[in-house]
Design a protein around this motif. Structure first.
Motif, PDB file in Angstrom:
ATOM      1  N   GLU B 203       0.827  -1.212   0.000  1.00 11.94           N
ATOM      2  CA  GLU B 203       0.000   0.000   0.000  1.00 11.94           C
ATOM      3  C   GLU B 203       0.857   1.256   0.000  1.00 11.94           C
ATOM      4  O   GLU B 203       0.523   2.250  -0.642  1.00 11.94           O
ATOM      5  N   ILE B 204       1.955   1.203   0.754  1.00 18.33           N
ATOM      6  CA  ILE B 204       2.817   2.392   0.809  1.00 18.33           C
ATOM      7  C   ILE B 204       3.419   2.649  -0.571  1.00 18.33           C
ATOM      8  O   ILE B 204       3.495   3.796  -1.023  1.00 18.33           O
ATOM      9  N   ALA B 205       3.785   1.582  -1.245  1.00 15.81           N
ATOM     10  CA  ALA B 205       4.257   1.766  -2.624  1.00 15.81           C
ATOM     11  C   ALA B 205       3.117   2.333  -3.474  1.00 15.81           C
ATOM     12  O   ALA B 205       3.290   3.306  -4.206  1.00 15.81           O
ATOM     13  N   GLY B 206       1.943   1.747  -3.333  1.00 16.08           N
ATOM     14  CA  GLY B 206       0.795   2.142  -4.149  1.00 16.08           C
ATOM     15  C   GLY B 206       0.418   3.603  -3.974  1.00 16.08           C
ATOM     16  O   GLY B 206       0.172   4.305  -4.951  1.00 16.08           O
ATOM     17  N   ILE B 207       0.408   4.080  -2.745  1.00 16.89           N
ATOM     18  CA  ILE B 207      -0.021   5.473  -2.537  1.00 16.89           C
ATOM     19  C   ILE B 207       1.062   6.455  -2.954  1.00 16.89           C
ATOM     20  O   ILE B 207       0.812   7.630  -3.120  1.00 16.89           O
ATOM     21  N   GLN B 208       2.295   5.917  -3.176  1.00 16.19           N
ATOM     22  CA  GLN B 208       3.341   6.776  -3.728  1.00 16.19           C
ATOM     23  C   GLN B 208       3.417   6.632  -5.236  1.00 16.19           C
ATOM     24  O   GLN B 208       4.340   7.149  -5.873  1.00 16.19           O
ATOM     25  N   GLY B 209       2.467   5.901  -5.787  1.00 20.46           N
ATOM     26  CA  GLY B 209       2.428   5.754  -7.241  1.00 20.46           C
ATOM     27  C   GLY B 209       3.529   4.857  -7.780  1.00 20.46           C
ATOM     28  O   GLY B 209       3.961   5.004  -8.918  1.00 20.46           O
ATOM     29  N   GLN B 210       4.012   3.934  -6.924  1.00 21.02           N
ATOM     30  CA  GLN B 210       5.110   3.068  -7.372  1.00 21.02           C
ATOM     31  C   GLN B 210       4.635   1.621  -7.484  1.00 21.02           C
ATOM     32  O   GLN B 210       3.843   1.167  -6.673  1.00 21.02           O
ATOM     33  N   PRO B 211       5.152   0.893  -8.477  1.00 15.98           N
ATOM     34  CA  PRO B 211       4.732  -0.495  -8.647  1.00 15.98           C
ATOM     35  C   PRO B 211       5.355  -1.410  -7.593  1.00 15.98           C
ATOM     36  O   PRO B 211       6.495  -1.199  -7.178  1.00 15.98           O
ATOM     37  N   PHE B 212       4.631  -2.389  -7.186  1.00 18.37           N
ATOM     38  CA  PHE B 212       5.057  -3.318  -6.150  1.00 18.37           C
ATOM     39  C   PHE B 212       4.816  -4.724  -6.659  1.00 18.37           C
ATOM     40  O   PHE B 212       3.794  -4.993  -7.278  1.00 18.37           O
ATOM     41  N   VAL B 213       5.764  -5.621  -6.390  1.00 25.45           N
ATOM     42  CA  VAL B 213       5.569  -7.034  -6.739  1.00 25.45           C
ATOM     43  C   VAL B 213       5.859  -7.854  -5.490  1.00 25.45           C
ATOM     44  O   VAL B 213       6.912  -7.692  -4.864  1.00 25.45           O
ATOM     45  N   SER B 214       4.936  -8.725  -5.131  1.00 28.01           N
ATOM     46  CA  SER B 214       5.092  -9.538  -3.925  1.00 28.01           C
ATOM     47  C   SER B 214       6.296 -10.465  -4.050  1.00 28.01           C
ATOM     48  O   SER B 214       6.727 -10.782  -5.161  1.00 28.01           O
TER      49      SER B 214
END
Lengths: 351, 846
Positions: B203-214
């Motif tokens: 979520e922290i990546a998401g709200i900074q507009g950055q892609p995240f991969v588990s």
């Protein structure tokens, strides 16, 4: 009352006659005759003592009952002419008068509620009352609480032993949202005529909470609802901000934090910049500069749908916040329990 | 939900995220999380208490010459601590009393000047250089408890691995500048994935507009290695497939139970967890990481409960009377609907809540069973509430964890235990799945949601293109297809909350930032807002009465059964709370007056000699059901007037007339003074009113309420002063009356003066005043008709002592529209009045 023992029936006759003449009727219970009868018990053969003692006690009870009746009669006041505007023989200058206006007061919660309603009224919201005893359907089902949802347990919500027609316990509403379904249904036809639904429900709610200086089981919430075509989350924030600025009479900042309620989607917790310290930090805002004020969100499509409103066509927002807290902050009231205390020490400060 | 920023940073390499959790500093991150994820309740700089603590190696260790239990150590700190005495080799002398101190250990050294970390928040203890039995000790070597990472104080912390002497402790264990954020759990009610660090990092990546991969291992189809040691027999029988949608288990052997590595202890401790042993700590750690609670059982203890060759695990409800001793030492008899984990013969845990003590993993354990299950959230919550058990597992399970992540998490912990605790896989992975086939097939709990970009924009007040929305969603691992302006949104397997288009609206709005939405008021036409008549009426009553010197009170809607009894009411008529906090609040009140009477004595005691309290509220009586099928809510107004003897002495006449004045004042405001009648009250129907001193009030002939003084017994029960009276009225009837009545207070003025004359009539004492008064009024109305107007003002009632007569006096004020009235004309009018009253009431003009 009949007494089989002549010593007792004789005494009863004497004492009842004397009772008529006594000023203080209770004195009869201290009569020497009564004492003498009790004193006689130990002199009797053991097998007679029980029956004799019982009869003395009966006599004593009879006398007590007579004394009580006399007292009640003595205290009963004469009948009045209840159709008259004043009593007999009241001097012309002393007819009944209302108390001085200066000592009258409206309850601060009601006064503040009126002020809030007035602001919302000017913004186009009408105010209605809530219920104090409601059913499971309006409190939960119509608000998209799934069956089995923990809020339906009685941990937080007062419920009655009595049940509704479907066998569910009745509910003391824990939020004014219990009126949402009724409001939507009642105003649905206005939507169809192109008018928005704009309703405020500021009223009493209940929560199963232990009392302390900051927690009341009985308090007041103001619920707001607005539904129309094209209503969005920005409208919600702007509406609340506009109200609060009017209420506090100054420009404020607002912010929202994501939250979860079953009956709104998305849901927010709404905060305003502290109006008492200009965000510098003070005791009211716990030094944070912000005050978390209420929960709000876009009305869940299921809530609209169950009221017969098509969520593809109409959208709306709703909020619910505490009135008590607003009033406490405004006046610096330190203990929420004052509100329902009915103490004139408290109330007359709001004359 | 607690989360450490340094842990997030550390794991960046494990999941694929190129960003930084706090690119603009911690304060900015806290604000951003608040706006787009959930309120941060608290932040704590957990690493600060380790300032000055240094990793050191024990180079030499010999017995203290004068103390049996003490050792004198020479330690190597890489020479980095200044201002301490050193040997020629640069080593520092420290005296240590721990039994486990020995040459070769790597330890945590608190040099002189450092503060014992555990004492920092209490009563800071600063170390110095001092002699212990004649030997100088420079600071001390610290135990886990002194380092605030556990309870253990039997020995000093043994640091394993490759920590270099001279490294600062906070640096060695990723604590420097670490910030632990406590995000309010309520925010994540519908976000079970955010009860794991991976979820929060995403979520922290998401709200900074950055892609995240588990991380690679976090996949719903993960598997474990084949059985690699002598197999352990393990059988699972899930008898509650409706409540337990997934139940994964595996057995491992050759496990070496011992303390966890220090890094793991530190990770747990900084989030407020207590390290126990490596197996328990790893299960807790992966719960914190993924949100999926895990439990480890001692395999041999389970097996021996049944005296069998293998272990059988049964998922079932408890049998009547069955009890269990829990890990916290508490014995409970679980509620009948609880989900229990049991062997064939014996319950071994409350599923999803807490394990039993019989099968606890301890230092002798060599074989374990690991459980990664999915339990019904409502069942978990009820069991937890019923028994007062609030555990980290409950916090997570009662949000409804995704049943698609169990394999990933159990496979991961199996691998960790194999790598770090010597365990070997000794059974197949048992995976009892009770999910619809389509859920497994699409690897998502809900079908993909189709939503038009315009739908989202309309609800947010934005104009985002579809592709921008898709990017926001893909950043947090949604699969998004775009067809023109339509998005087809498939949530990842760990998301339980994406079901309808509005859920996508929430997701886009949150990731975009609600703080960026344009704040615009809804447009509005000029039509006037209607006012609710009930609200308006009550507001008006409030103003009228408070201006008349009365004080508005609010009292509880619930009352004690004893209060009802004190005023002679029957509690059986009142709705009764089944979960009242105390007997004080047991019943819905039947009306408002008893609540007000209950507040009189306190105010008199507080020094108020005379007052009128009023309340506007609702009342409920069993058996009265409204058209909507719900209990009818009676809208009442009640007022109680009371005066202590001193103040009562200043009033002439009975208290009844004081409250009647309030009632009449109020009704006159509506122009309804003539619509009200007072008739003697049928005493049997009025439990607390005094016979002969109370009335039923009628409004337009309808029962409107009651007014009167109170019975002696009621006065006594509630400590009311003798001079006390009140009324209670029906606001609904009043509302109807005001709506049906056009109140015009105005009558045209006459050009001619009005004339006043008094009349006194002698009547038999029993004659009701109102009868005489209304007859006079009728006669005057009929006689004067449209030719003028009049007021009839009651002046007084006088009863000469010792007579059976009363004298009623009135003042007539009259004017004509045509002429100046002469005294004789008025006198004639009064004679006509007197004749009429004589005929009806045998009056005599005095």
């Amino acid at each position: 009352m009949e007494y089989s023992d002549t010593r007792i029936s004789d005494a009863a006759g004497v004492l009842k006659t004397r009772l008529q003449t006594l000023d203080n009727k209770a004195d009869i219970l201290k009569a020497v005759e009564l004492k003498a009868l009790y004193a006689e018990i130990p002199t009797l053969p053991p097998e007679e003592r029980g029956a004799f003692g019982k009869e003395i006690n009966s006599l004593r009870q009879e006398l007590e009952a007579l004394v009580a009746t006399h007292q009640e009669q003595a205290e009963a006041l004469p009948a009045l002419d209840i159709t008259a505007p004043f009593d007999v023989n009241v001097p012309a200058g002393q007819l009944p008068q209302l108390l001085a206006e200066t000592q009258g007061s409206m309850h601060p919660l009601m006064r503040e509620r009126e002020l809030m309603c007035d602001i919302f009224y000017r913004m186009g919201f009408t105010s209605i009352e809530s219920r104090e005893l409601d059913d499971d359907y309006h409190m939960f089902t119509a608000l998209n609480f799934p069956l089995g949802h923990p809020a339906r347990d009685d941990y937080d919500t007062f419920m009655t032993e009595e049940t509704d027609a479907s066998g569910n316990r009745l509910v003391a509403p824990a939020h004014t949202s219990t009126m949402q379904h009724r409001v939507l249904k009642a105003h649905k036809h206005e939507l169809e005529q192109g008018k928005p639904i704009a309703v405020l429900v500021p009223d009493r709610v209940f929560r199963n909470e232990d009392l302390d200086a900051r927690h009341e089981h009985t308090f007041y919430q103001f619920e707001g609802m607005y539904v129309n075509k094209g209503v969005n989350a920005g409208h919600l924030m702007a509406t609340l901000k506009t109200f609060l600025e009017a209420y506090y009479g100054k420009a404020l900042e607002v912010k929202s934090q994501p939250f979860y309620f079953p009956f709104t989607e998305p849901s927010f917790e709404f905060s305003l910049s502290c109006p008492f310290c200009e965000k510098q930090g003070c005791s009211v805002c716990s030094q944070t500069g912000w005050i978390e004020l209420l929960g709000c969100g876009m009305i869940h499509p299921n809530v609209l749908r169950v009221a017969g409103i098509d969520p593809a066509v109409y959208t709306g927002f709703a909020w619910g916040g505490g009135i008590d807290r607003l009033v406490m902050m405004k006046y610096g009231i330190e203990d929420v329990r004052h509100f329902e205390s009915a103490k004139l020490d408290f109330l007359r400060q709001f004359s | 939900m607690k989360i450490s920023i340094n842990t997030l940073r550390y794991y960046k390499n494990h999941y694929q995220w190129s960003g930084e959790p706090a690119p603009e500093g911690a304060a900015a991150l806290v604000e951003k999380i608040g706006a787009q994820l959930g309120a941060v309740e608290e932040t704590e700089r957990v690493g600060d208490k380790y300032q000055g603590v240094v990793v050191a190696a024990v180079k030499e260790c010999r017995k203290h010459p004068d103390a049996d239990k003490l050792n004198v150590c020479l330690i190597d700190d890489g020479g980095i601590v200044d201002g301490v005495e050193r040997t020629a080799e640069g080593l520092v002398q420290v005296v240590c009393g721990a039994p486990n101190v020995r040459q070769g250990l790597v330890v945590a050294w608190l040099p002189p000047g450092a503060t014992v970390p555990e004492s920092v928040s209490k009563d800071p203890f600063v170390l110095g250089t001092r002699e212990l039995r004649g030997i100088v000790s420079n600071g001390m070597l610290a135990s886990p408890r002194e380092l605030a990472i556990g309870d253990s104080h039997e020995g000093i912390l043994e640091i394993e691995g490759d920590a270099k002497p001279g490294t600062a402790f906070d640096e060695a264990f990723n604590l420097r500048d670490d910030l632990v954020l406590d995000i309010e759990n309520k925010m994540f009610t519908h976000r079970p994935d955010c009860f794991g660090w991976i979820g929060v990092a995403r979520e922290i990546a998401g709200i900074q507009g950055q892609p995240f991969v588990s991380p690679n291992w976090y996949r719903s189809d993960a598997s474990i290695p084949a059985v690699e040691a002598e197999p352990l027999m393990l059988t699972v029988r899930n008898e509650l497939p409706e409540l337990v949608k997934r139940f994964c288990m595996v057995a491992m052997r050759d496990v070496k139970v011992g303390p966890s590595p220090v890094w793991l202890q530190v990770e747990l401790a900084k989030l407020g967890q207590r390290p126990i042993n490596n197996i328990v700590d790893y299960t807790n750690y992966f719960m914190l990481l993924t949100g999926q609670p895990l439990h480890a059982y001692d395999y041999d203890k389970v097996r021996s409960l049944d005296g069998s060759d293998g272990a059988t695990i049964v998922v079932r409800h408890p049998k009547p009377g069955e009890a269990i001793t829990l890990l916290n030492g508490k014995d409970i008899e679980p509620r009948a609907e609880a989900i229990m984990i049991a062997s064939e013969s014996t319950m071994i845990g409350v599923g999803g809540v807490m394990g039993g003590s019989d099968t606890e993993v301890d230092e002798h354990t060599t074989a374990i069973i690991i459980e990664a299950a999915n339990f019904d959230m409502y069942s978990i919550r009820r069991t937890s509430m019923a028994h007062g058990l609030f555990t980290d597992a409950v916090t997570r399970f009662n949000k409804g964890q995704s049943p698609l992540q169990n394999r990933a998490v159990i496979a991961k912990i199996v691998n960790e235990i194999r790598s770090h605790a010597g365990g070997k896989v000794a059974s197949e992975l048992i995976d009892d799945v009770n999910l619809p086939a389509e859920v497994l097939e699409r690897n998502a709990l809900h079908a993909p949601v189709q939503v038009n970009a315009a739908f989202v924009n309309e609800r947010l007040g934005l104009q985002l293109p579809a592709v921008a929305m898709a990017t926001l969603l893909r950043n947090v691992e949604f699969e998004v297809g775009i067809d023109g302006n339509t998005l087809v949104v498939k949530a990842p397997f760990w998301r339980t909350d994406i079901e309808i288009p509005e859920d996508v609206v929430e997701e886009v709005g949150r990731l975009y930032g609600y703080d960026r939405l344009p704040l615009v008021l809804p447009a509005r036409d000029l039509s006037p807002t209607p006012k609710d008549a009930t609200v308006a009426l009550k507001t008006r009553l409030r103003h009228t009465l408070s201006r008349a010197g009365a004080n508005e009170v609010l009292t509880y809607s619930f009352v004690h059964g004893k209060l009802l009894e004190k005023v002679g009411q029957d509690p059986a008529q009142a709705y009764k709370l089944s979960n009242a906090l105390s007997p004080d609040l047991q019943y819905y009140r039947l009306n408002l007056t008893p609540s007000l009477l209950d507040k009189v004595h306190g105010n008199i005691k507080a020094g108020y000699g005379e007052f009128a309290l009023f309340e506007i509220g609702k009342a409920h009586v069993k058996g009265h059901i409204g058209d909507d099928g719900l209990p009818r809510e009676f809208e009442h107004l009640a007022l109680v007037y009371a005066a202590d003897p001193k103040h009562a002495a200043r009033r002439a006449g009975a208290a009844y007339y004081q409250v009647r004045a309030y009632l009449e004042h109020m009704m006159a405001g509506f122009g309804l003074q003539d619509a009200v009648q007072f008739v003697p009250l049928d005493n049997a129907a009025a439990p607390y009113y005094e016979s002969g001193r109370a009335a039923t009030v009628l409004l337009n002939g309808q029962p409107f309420g009651r007014i009167g003084e109170y019975r002696a017994q009621v006065r006594k029960n509630l400590k009311l002063p003798a001079y006390c009276a009140g009324f209670e009225l029906d606001c609904q009837l009043l509302l109807a009356a005001t709506q049906n009545h056009r109140h015009n207070p105005y009558r045209p003025l006459s050009r001619y003066p009005k004339v006043e004359q008094d009349i006194t009539l002698r009547v038999a004492a029993g004659t009701p005043f109102a009868g005489v008064q209304s007859l006079i009024s009728d006669v005057l109305k009929e006689t004067i008709a449209e030719d003028g107007y009049f007021d009839l003002i009651p002046l007084g009632v006088y009863q000469p002592e010792g007579t059976g007569d009363k004298h009623m006096s009135f003042r007539l004020s009259v004017a004509s529209y045509d002429k100046t009235l002469r005294d004789q004309e008025v006198a004639a009018l009064l004679e006509k009045v007197a004749a009429a009253t004589a005929a009806s009431f045998h009056t005599e003009q005095v």
